[in-house]
Design an enzyme around this catalytic site. Structure first.
Site, mmCIF file in Angstrom:
data_model
loop_
_atom_site.group_PDB
_atom_site.id
_atom_site.type_symbol
_atom_site.label_atom_id
_atom_site.label_comp_id
_atom_site.label_asym_id
_atom_site.label_seq_id
_atom_site.Cartn_x
_atom_site.Cartn_y
_atom_site.Cartn_z
ATOM 1 C CG HIS A 303 -2.094 0.898 1.091
ATOM 2 N ND1 HIS A 303 -2.046 2.248 1.315
ATOM 3 C CD2 HIS A 303 -3.355 0.621 0.690
ATOM 4 C CE1 HIS A 303 -3.239 2.771 1.074
ATOM 5 N NE2 HIS A 303 -4.055 1.809 0.697
ATOM 6 C CG ASP A 360 -8.090 -4.718 -2.876
ATOM 7 O OD1 ASP A 360 -7.312 -3.817 -3.230
ATOM 8 O OD2 ASP A 360 -9.310 -4.552 -2.749
#
Ligand code: SDX
Length: 426
Positions: A303, A360
């Site tokens: 991320h 996700d």
């Protein structure tokens, strides 16, 4: 504590104001820097750039903190409902009981689509990716709402926000039903937001649809986890599109297009496909070696902001366990995911790069258990993120200093040269 930064270029110094937020990093205000210095700042992927001032969502990547209007995501996921979070993101406060009843009524009575709109879907092949359908359908809806074109009118901005939050489930369900070859299902006003969506997705005319409270609660919590996330790529797309005064539905369509990318919201489908490709726990070491050899990335990992853990991923993992257990599903891919996470979190390659599971990584397993095909995963992300996009869009218009976004560049191309006729070219 200093309130300015001084930048020296050659024999000139430039004082740049430092602006402070309520929490998080301060910012160096460079708005006048080009005019004073004839230099641009350079930050192509915005790794060190604050594009706006906002009061909606705060992320601390090192501490794994995500707050929506100050409320921690874990508390909202456990205690709140998606529609209550929508009110919070849009209006800044948790609603009173009366405020919520009014808000819920407004949303409920905007869930239907123009009857003529249903024919729009017929233009797609049945095997069209639902995200292609969503991008086209939401953009096309701007042709149906000429009554909310004045984005400078707060009432028209509010009606657009309510319409989008209300209609996204109906559009998403139509994209799903169309791909399955099933008839469209109209919304029902007596159902809750998530129940309504699940019914529009899974009910068939041949029998009565029975709500499943496990799936309804899971859907609502998944929507909460995906609702907003500061100035991510798709939100920045919506803000930039909106800064020209474009129709809000068209701006949301731009956000959907950006979210679809595998580096962004498209990663939830890619992460499940990765787990399917790995197949068994025994194949994990070879697959991880392929990541280290830079053949591909570990989807659902990493991320830009979270360098410790994604707080949403922890809630998503818990929800995944609960849904599979309550549904009595023993999905071997969950074991692969858990083992892959364990391997990655103990491997220096991932530790050194601060790569942890993001939202996700577990969402796909959960959504598959709920009956959604992987092509629908990013559609569900877009459905939930619509409230974040439109809240950020609304906030931008409430800023009196709003201007159209227009970045500059570092030009490294050809300098001026004269045209050469074709018979004179080498
Ligand atoms: C979302 O921004 C948001 O808030 C997004 C989001 C939201 O709610 O809106 O949180 C939703 O988009 C989550 C992210 C979903 N994407 C994925 O899971 C795809 C896989 N992840 C990567 O593509 C990547 O981690 C990004 C795009 C998410 C972040 O990339 P960055 O911040 O640009 O980091 P980087 O590419 O500079 O990577 C730093 C290093 C590199 O290695 P080196 O060149 O330094 O040796 O880490 C490596 C990268 O190669 N790396 C990975 C990796 N992610 C980064 N290596 C293997 N697998 C990965 N997943």
């Amino acid at each position: 504590m200093t309130d300015k930064a001084t930048l020296t270029i050659g024999d000139k110094s430039y004082d740049l104001p430092i602006l402070k937020g309520s929490t998080g990093p301060d910012v160096v205000d460079v708005r006048k820097f080009y005019g004073d210095s004839d230099h641009f700042t350079f930050d192509p992927a915005f790794t060190s750039t604050a594009s706006c001032e906002s009061k909606i969502t705060y992320i601390d990547g090192d501490a794994g903190i995500l707050l929506h209007r100050g409320y921690p995501i874990g508390q909202l996921a456990e205690e709140s409902s998606f529609l209550e979070v929508c009110h919070l993101l849009l209006n800044g406060e948790l609603p009173t009981a009366d405020e919520f009843a009014k808000f819920e009524h407004n949303i409920t009575y905007h869930t239907m689509l123009h009857a003529q709109f249903d024919s729009f879907f017929q233009g797609f092949r049945r095997d069209a990716h639902p995200m292609a359908v969503m991008t086209g359908a939401v953009g096309a809806l701007s042709a149906f709402y000429a009554d909310s074109l004045n984005v400078d009118d707060p009432k028209q901005r509010e009606i657009s926000a309510h319409r989008l939050i209300a209609k996204m489930p109906t559009i998403a369900a139509r994209a799903f039903q169309y791909s399955q070859g099933r008839p469209f299902v109209t919304p029902r006003n007596e159902l809750s937001y998530s129940e309504n969506f699940l019914r529009m997705c899974f009910s068939v005319p041949a029998e009565d649809w029975v709500p499943n409270p496990i799936l309804t609660r899971a859907m609502d919590r998944i929507f909460i986890l995906h609702a907003d996330h500061e100035q991510n790529a798709s939100t920045s797309t919506v803000r930039l599109a909106g800064s020209s005064g474009a129709h809000p539905f068209a701006c949301i369509a731009a956000g959907i297009a950006c979210l679809w990318g595998p580096s962004h919201g498209g990663a939830n489908q890619e992460a499940l496909e990765m787990l399917e490709e790995i197949g068994t726990v025994e194949n994990i070491p070879a697959y991880v070696q392929g990541v280290k050899d830079r053949k591909y990335k570990l989807m659902g990992f990493g991320h830009r902001v979270y360098k410790n853990f994604d707080p949403r991923a922890k809630v998503m993992q818990k929800t995944c366990y609960e849904v599979l257990e309550q549904l009595g599903i023993n999905d071997p891919l969950l074991h692969v995911a858990m083992e892959l996470e364990k391997v990655a979190l103990s491997d220096p390659y991932f530790i050194d790069r601060k790569l942890y599971p993001n939202i996700d990584f577990y969402s796909g397993i959960t959504l598959r258990a709920m009956g959604f095909p992987k092509e629908m995963f990013t559609v569900l992300f877009a459905l939930a993120r619509t409230v974040g996009w439109i809240s950020q869009w609304k906030e931008m218009f409430e800023d009196p200093s709003r201007k159209i976004g227009r970045p500059r560049q570092l030009y490294t191309g050809a300098t001026q040269r004269d045209y050469v006729p074709v018979d004179k070219r080498g």
